[in-house]
Design an enzyme around this catalytic site. Structure first.
Site, mmCIF file in Angstrom:
data_model
loop_
_atom_site.group_PDB
_atom_site.id
_atom_site.type_symbol
_atom_site.label_atom_id
_atom_site.label_comp_id
_atom_site.label_asym_id
_atom_site.label_seq_id
_atom_site.Cartn_x
_atom_site.Cartn_y
_atom_site.Cartn_z
ATOM 1 N N ASP A 133 -7.037 -7.287 4.311
ATOM 2 C CA ASP A 133 -6.144 -7.540 3.189
ATOM 3 C C ASP A 133 -6.578 -8.822 2.504
ATOM 4 O O ASP A 133 -6.810 -9.842 3.151
ATOM 5 C CB ASP A 133 -4.701 -7.668 3.695
ATOM 6 C CG ASP A 133 -3.728 -7.942 2.554
ATOM 7 O OD1 ASP A 133 -3.739 -7.159 1.589
ATOM 8 O OD2 ASP A 133 -2.988 -8.926 2.628
ATOM 9 N N GLU A 169 -8.751 -2.665 0.273
ATOM 10 C CA GLU A 169 -7.907 -2.179 -0.797
ATOM 11 C C GLU A 169 -8.682 -2.287 -2.099
ATOM 12 O O GLU A 169 -9.445 -3.225 -2.289
ATOM 13 C CB GLU A 169 -6.652 -3.053 -0.869
ATOM 14 C CG GLU A 169 -5.408 -2.302 -1.217
ATOM 15 C CD GLU A 169 -4.193 -3.215 -1.151
ATOM 16 O OE1 GLU A 169 -3.128 -2.762 -1.540
ATOM 17 O OE2 GLU A 169 -4.323 -4.361 -0.708
ATOM 18 N N ASP A 176 1.005 -10.496 5.193
ATOM 19 C CA ASP A 176 -0.406 -10.118 5.067
ATOM 20 C C ASP A 176 -0.887 -9.274 6.243
ATOM 21 O O ASP A 176 -1.650 -8.320 6.067
ATOM 22 C CB ASP A 176 -1.274 -11.372 4.940
ATOM 23 C CG ASP A 176 -1.015 -12.103 3.636
ATOM 24 O OD1 ASP A 176 -0.532 -11.446 2.695
ATOM 25 O OD2 ASP A 176 -1.288 -13.315 3.563
#
Ligand SMILES: [Zn+2]
Length: 441
Positions: free
Chosen positions: A189, A273, A354
């Protein structure tokens, strides 16, 4: 089994006065030829609706060299000039494939100064590199060894804004299967407090020297702003700013290289992502953190290194609600403002924002990889700007997920940029400006 890959090895070198002059002349001619060919191709299209190809521009170049006013083109090696035409051809191919905007002219001040030599225009023997039209070999600082027995297929010489000279040698390298034994899987992330959060719970912080570098840059820029235009002192101040920029870039690249190599070595599956960096950068408060974190650069490194080592890099759709989903029970939280660093789900789990997101990204990536959609060369998918996860029909999702993401970051900024950012292609246009070919670093 071992794998042969193309890999660029970049070194600093120190040219003699004659070599520097020869190279500066070559850079100038490369730029001129590129711009003239671009103009010729644009005119051929706008005036006669003709698509001029590489061969046509190559014939033009031969013609230009015969004219009196362009005879100086004969003074430099012809190979970099031909290569410039090939680069232009690539730029047009990317434009036609809608991967990039229309090619633009090279600028004397802003464009990268570089010249590319292919095998006929250089000689590499006994660790010495000689370029065409130069008698002495380049004085290269061999900061790391080339692969044993390597013979470069392409040599690129460049000079950065800080005045440093570099030579990049494209060689074949063999990746041994044992060199990356890791079999794990990890979700990554991109955070703001910490640079990255891994699904393993590890937080990777921004390098400590960053703040100092930033202050140094601000000081150099203030100093530049005070200097009179066109003065010698202004030129000196500009060089100073360029040097600070170069230092920041070097340090960041170094940090990201070490990080990406480690992650790729340790893991068989990596899930990230698909962040739209360009859209997020428009938010002022986040701009610095995100562009400094160099997410795009990091992703590019992960892509080619995963390819070298035969790893799976899965890119999760940018609308996947990684922050709002509970990784324990799967409940979806209503809203998750960016300043919420930890939260408690209805099931009672206390989440670090996170870490929870990284776990969700990993789970989503693994489920995608299991259905087969995610396992494909990510270089391709990132070029087209599409993620590995199937997107829903644009009509149904374009508005809504955006508002969800908007909550995450900053509603007002995002509603303003909605029209442009809804295009699936917007993600990758910055990448497109990179010339095609092997990664240079
Ligand atoms: Zn829960």
């Amino acid at each position: 089994m071992s794998r042969t890959v193309k890999r660029a090895f970049k070194y600093r070198f120190y040219p003699s006065t004659e070599q520097a002059a020869e190279l500066a002349r070559t850079f100038g001619c490369v730029r001129l030829v590129y711009n003239m060919a671009l103009r010729a191709r644009t005119e051929a299209w706008t005036l006669r609706q003709e698509r001029a190809n590489y061969n046509a521009t190559s014939a033009l170049l031969t013609g230009w060299k015969k004219t009196e006013e362009l005879a100086f083109l004969n003074e430099v090696s012809c190979v970099p000039l031909q290569q410039a035409l090939r680069h232009l051809q690539t730029a047009f191919t990317n434009f036609w494939a809608k991967r990039a905007g229309y090619p633009s002219f090279k600028s004397r001040k802003r464009s990268r100064r570089s010249a590319e030599y292919t095998t006929s225009a250089f000689r590499f023997r006994d660790g010495q590199l000689r370029l065409a039209k130069m008698s002495a070999p380049l004085d290269i600082v061999w900061s790391r060894p080339l692969p044993a027995g390597a013979s470069p297929s392409t040599v690129t010489v460049s000079q950065d804004a800080a005045g440093r000279w570099f030579v990049s040698l494209l060689c074949e390298d063999v990746i041994e299967p044992g060199s990356a034994p890791g079999m794990g899987s990890v979700g990554i992330d991109a955070g703001l407090d910490s640079l990255l959060t891994l699904s393993t719970g590890e937080k990777i912080v921004n390098p400590r020297h960053e703040r100092v570098d930033r202050q140094r840059l601000a000081r150099a820029q203030r100093n530049l702003a005070r200097k009179e235009k066109g003065s010698a002192n202004r030129a000196k101040a500009r060089l100073k700013v360029a040097r600070v920029h170069a230092r920041i870039g070097d340090r960041r690249r170094d940090h990201l290289h070490k990080l990406s190599t480690r992650l790729v070595r340790e893991n068989q599956t990596l899930v990230i992502e698909d962040l739209t960096v360009r859209n997020m950068v428009q938010n002022r408060s986040l701009a610095r953190a995100i562009s400094d974190a160099g997410w795009r650069q990091f992703r590019t490194m992960l892509e080619y290194k995963a390819d070298w080592y035969g790893r799976n890099l899965v890119v999760v759709d940018r609308w996947f609600p990684s922050s709002k989903l509970c990784s324990t029970c799967g409940a979806l939280a209503d809203r998750m403002p960016l300043n919420t660093r930890s939260w408690t789900c209805r099931c009672g789990t206390v989440h670090d924002r996170d870490l929870n997101a990284a776990r969700n990204i990993l789970a989503e990536g693994l489920s995608v990889a299991a259905c087969g959609a995610g396992v494909r060369p990510q270089r391709e998918s990132s070029r087209t700007g599409r993620s590995a996860v199937k997107q829903e029909t644009p009509g149904a999702t374009q508005g809504i997920p955006f508002l969800q993401r908007g909550e995450d970051v900053n509603c007002t900024m995002f509603t303003m940029t909605m029209a442009t950012s809804a295009s699936p292609r917007s993600a990758s246009s910055s990448e497109m400006r990179r010339p095609a070919g092997a990664p240079a670093r």
